[in-house]
Write an enzyme that holds these catalytic residues in place. Structure first.
Site, mmCIF file in Angstrom:
data_model
loop_
_atom_site.group_PDB
_atom_site.id
_atom_site.type_symbol
_atom_site.label_atom_id
_atom_site.label_comp_id
_atom_site.label_asym_id
_atom_site.label_seq_id
_atom_site.Cartn_x
_atom_site.Cartn_y
_atom_site.Cartn_z
ATOM 1 N N GLU A 171 1.237 -1.400 -0.419
ATOM 2 C CA GLU A 171 -0.051 0.110 0.220
ATOM 3 C C GLU A 171 0.885 1.387 0.020
ATOM 4 O OE1 GLU A 171 -4.220 -1.555 2.953
ATOM 5 O OE2 GLU A 171 -3.046 -0.660 3.359
ATOM 6 N N GLU A 351 -5.436 -8.475 0.960
ATOM 7 C CA GLU A 351 -6.021 -7.880 2.344
ATOM 8 C C GLU A 351 -7.267 -7.446 2.576
ATOM 9 O OE1 GLU A 351 -4.691 -5.329 4.637
ATOM 10 O OE2 GLU A 351 -2.409 -5.572 3.853
#
Length: 444
Positions: A171, A351
């Site tokens: 991320e 995720e």
């Protein structure tokens, strides 16, 4: 486990991978043991800005309890485990002197995973930059690409005989935006944000080359958080703000990494930091696309913010998790399709999960039907995307354990396993049994 409780997986590949994910700072603890250096999050926790004054000092004590946690994964039946290495644990100053005790921990973890029949998926960076490097400018220093490549070379040389799946970053849009734009506004300016974005992209490309050179049969990707950015109203200003955030949140990293170009809206701002050959260095061949997804993001215009956007109101009728995140499986399906179309790489969902404030009942059991329903709906959406031709090859739940959830501290729980932070006792939740049942049904 009755099959009626399980989602449809008929369109998923026979070799589809089911896994769980964690990250180093969120679970390891032992922040001052065995020569580990400080990270930027160790320092940030001291500012008092974390909910309840929580820190990562102990977290889940995975550093000492990793064998128990590998046992939980084996009981789940997962084929793979995505974790991250703590850069300051292996290089306390971020570069230079190597900490053998830190490397030995990851040796033990990888060996325990392999002994349990679980494939290790190693992420080099999940936000815990060594504080010593932050004091030299951190990601604002173009030299950070070299620091990161040297760190990648160390991990590749030590673990690459047993680990083949590598992610460079987790991320990057989130840690860049929240440190320079959406959060900590007093530290922010546009030039710093764009310099940081570009330097992180350079570090990614440099690490890919190092991994290719040092790991036989390496399978490499980067993990991106992609969330549809939707305007909070139909106003022209809010629609424009949502489009701007979409470029920064969803495209500023995968576009240059996979397509060799920045989104048009930010090219002029990136140009002062761009040197000849940079885009070629960033756009290195990748084997897969790591996708993290939770919910859509609702956006409003804000004239006094750095780039004219801020978080806006969610629709009044939106279904929400207990922590206020929209539940929208269609947004997940949309994101899978858009990612497949734009980047053309095999997708691994690394995720996806449900935040709550779970507590044991009077019998000690942790019953979390909301999480089960969420996971079921999102797996169904993924199956629908696969039926439509999306090349999705794996799904990893966030997270194996309740853990340190950044600014929320320990108040938010995403785990399939409940952690009593006083005793550090692990208790599988009902969602743990549901996920184990799903895996067993599709991979008997």
């Amino acid at each position: 486990m009755p099959t009626t409780q399980l989602p449809s997986t008929a369109s998923l590949r026979p070799d589809f991978i089911w896994g769980v994910s964690t990250s180093s700072f969120q679970i390891e603890g032992a922040t001052r043991e065995d020569g580990r250096g400080l990270s930027v999050w160790d320092i940030y926790c001291r500012t008092g800005k974390i909910k309840n004054g929580d820190t990562g000092d102990v977290a889940c004590d995975h550093y000492h309890r990793y064998r128990e946690d590998v046992g939980l994964m084996k009981a789940l039946g997962v084929q793979a485990y995505r974790f991250s290495v703590a850069w300051p644990r292996v290089l306390p100053q971020g570069r230079g002197s190597i900490n053998e005790a830190g490397l030995a921990f990851y040796d033990r973890l990888v060996d325990a995973l392999l002994a349990a029949g679980i494939e290790p998926w190693l992420c080099l960076y999940h936000w815990d930059l060594p504080q010593a490097l932050e004091e030299h400018g951190g990601w604002l220093n173009r030299e950070s690409a070299t620091w990161f490549a040297d760190y990648a070379a160390l991990i590749a040389s030590r673990l690459g005989d047993r680990v083949k799946r590598f992610a460079t970053f987790n991320e990057p849009s989130i840690f860049c935006l929240f440190s320079r734009s959406l959060g900590n506004m007093e530290r922010s300016n546009e030039n710093e944000l764009h310099r940081m974005i570009h330097n992180v992209n350079l570090a990614h490309g440099s690490a890919v080359d190092v991994l290719r050179a040092n790991v036989v049969d390496a399978s490499i990707g980067c993990i991106h958080n992609r969330q549809p950015c939707r305007a909070s109203s139909a106003s022209e200003a809010d629609v424009a703000a949502a489009a701007r955030l979409d470029d920064y949140w969803n495209a500023a990293f995968p576009d240059p990494q996979c397509r060799g170009e920045y989104p048009p809206s930010m090219r002029a701002a990136i140009e002062p930091h761009l040197q000849p050959g940079d885009l070629a260095q960033i756009c290195r061949p990748l084997d897969w696309f790591g996708l993290n997804h939770y919910s859509p993001v609702y956006v409003k215009s804000r004239a006094d913010s750095m780039l004219g956007y801020d978080f806006g109101d969610k629709p009044a009728d939106a279904a929400l998790t207990p922590i206020g995140w929209p539940i929208d499986p269609e947004a997940f399906r949309e994101t899978l399709r858009a990612t497949h179309t734009r980047y053309g790489l095999p997708i691994y969902v690394l995720e996806n999960g449900y935040g709550n404030s779970d507590e044991p009942d009077r019998t000690g059991a942790v019953i979390d039907p909301g999480r089960i329903e969420f996971l079921k709906a999102y797996v169904n959406a993924m199956n629908d995307a696969a039926a439509g031709g999306v090349d999705v090859r794996g799904y990893f739940v966030w997270s194996l354990l309740d853990n340190f959830e950044w600014d929320s501290g320990y108040s938010t729980r995403f785990g399939l396993t409940y952690v009593d932070y006083a005793s550090l006792r692990r208790t599988p939740k009902s969602s743990f049994g549901w996920y184990a049942g799903l895996i067993k049904a599709v991979r008997p």
